[in-house]
Design a protein around this motif. Structure first.
Motif, short mmCIF file in Angstrom:
data_model
loop_
_atom_site.label_atom_id
_atom_site.label_comp_id
_atom_site.label_asym_id
_atom_site.label_seq_id
_atom_site.Cartn_x
_atom_site.Cartn_y
_atom_site.Cartn_z
N VAL A 51 1.05 -1.23 -0.12
CA VAL A 51 0.03 -0.06 0.04
C VAL A 51 0.74 1.15 0.10
CG1 VAL A 51 -1.72 1.33 1.49
CG2 VAL A 51 -1.76 -1.22 1.06
N ARG A 56 -3.37 -0.61 -4.69
CA ARG A 56 -4.67 -0.38 -4.20
C ARG A 56 -5.44 -1.43 -4.24
NH1 ARG A 56 -1.93 2.81 -1.91
NH2 ARG A 56 -2.11 4.68 -1.55
N VAL A 79 -7.50 -0.12 0.42
CA VAL A 79 -7.42 -1.20 -0.51
C VAL A 79 -8.62 -1.67 -0.81
CG1 VAL A 79 -4.85 -2.16 -0.30
CG2 VAL A 79 -6.73 -2.69 1.35
#
Ligand SMILES: *Cc1c(COP(=O)(O)O)cnc(C)c1O
Length: 232
Positions: A51, A56, A79
């Motif tokens: 991340v 994502r 996410v």
């Protein structure tokens, strides 16, 4: 010794280069292709590093492992969690509570259980119908002839949002030919469900072939995280 964040950064950059090259070769904008990093068997700390590196979308394929890991993520809200593993109807309720996208829907019983689970969780899930590209393979997925009716069922479910199709290339044979079959199934679904534009195909070993055949989502594990450790 290279630190884990540096190792992940290098691998991620190499995969992004492969995607860019494949997109250019196919005359497609690389921005149309979403990378889902498959983090199964690897710890939540790796997801956190990813991340930080701009990832994502992550993919997980085992319910128990995924549920625990998603609960540990430092930046869960940033996410999108894709469930990509085989589904059992009695576990689908759990998956509905933490996954944002379920890519592996392959039979009517799962559609119904997932819709109920999403309703209970107060969520609406993005769904892909998994297509079997080799009848004898046993890697899950609906037979191509059954995909249309299954897509209709997802389309009618109040808490599911039909987004497209997913497949894994057969172990044997040419992945490009298999992904071309997936593309024609996807085209048939999109004719009836215009919003079903996603085609999830391509992994570490065959992402170029998937991009050439119109994949919108790639699921890449080993090329980014390394060889999977044994579970346990
Ligand atoms: C594990 C897995 C992947 C990632 O495979 P790699 O070869 O490690 O990139 C992709 N799709 C599914 C359904 C998987 O289970």
């Amino acid at each position: 010794m290279t630190s884990r964040p540096d190792e992940l950064a290098g691998n991620l950059a190499a995969v992004r280069e492969r995607i860019d090259a494949a997109a250019t070769a196919a005359g497609r904008p690389a921005g149309d292709i979403e990378l889902v990093v498959v983090t199964k068997y690897f710890p939540a700390s790796d997801v956190d590093h990813l991340v930080d590196l701009g990832v994502r979308h992550i993919g997980e394929n085992k319910d128990q492992e995924a549920r625990a890991k998603v609960g540990e993520l430092a930046r869960r809200d940033e996410v999108t969690v894709h469930f990509i593993g085989q589904l059992q109807s009695k576990k689908v309720g759990h998956v509905a509570a933490y996954a944002d996208v379920v890519q592996s829907v392959d039979r009517p019983k799962i559609v119904r259980a997932l819709d109920r689970g999403a309703e209970r969780a107060g969520r609406r899930l993005d769904v892909l119908v998994q297509v079997a590209l080799d009848a004898a393979d046993g890697r899950g997925g609906a037979q191509p002839d059954d995909v249309g009716s299954l897509a209709d069922l997802v389309g009618e479910a109040g808490h599911l949002h039909l987004r497209g199709v997913m497949a894994v290339a057969p172990r044997e044979g040419d992945p490009r030919a298999a992904f071309a079959r997936l593309r024609s199934v996807a085209d048939g679904i999109r004719a009836r469900h215009p919003e079903a534009t996603w085609v999830s195909a391509g992994m570490s070993g065959d992402l170029e072939e998937a991009v050439a055949e119109g994949a919108t989502h790639l699921r890449v594990g080993t090329a980014i995280l390394g060889t999977r450790p044994p579970l346990g």
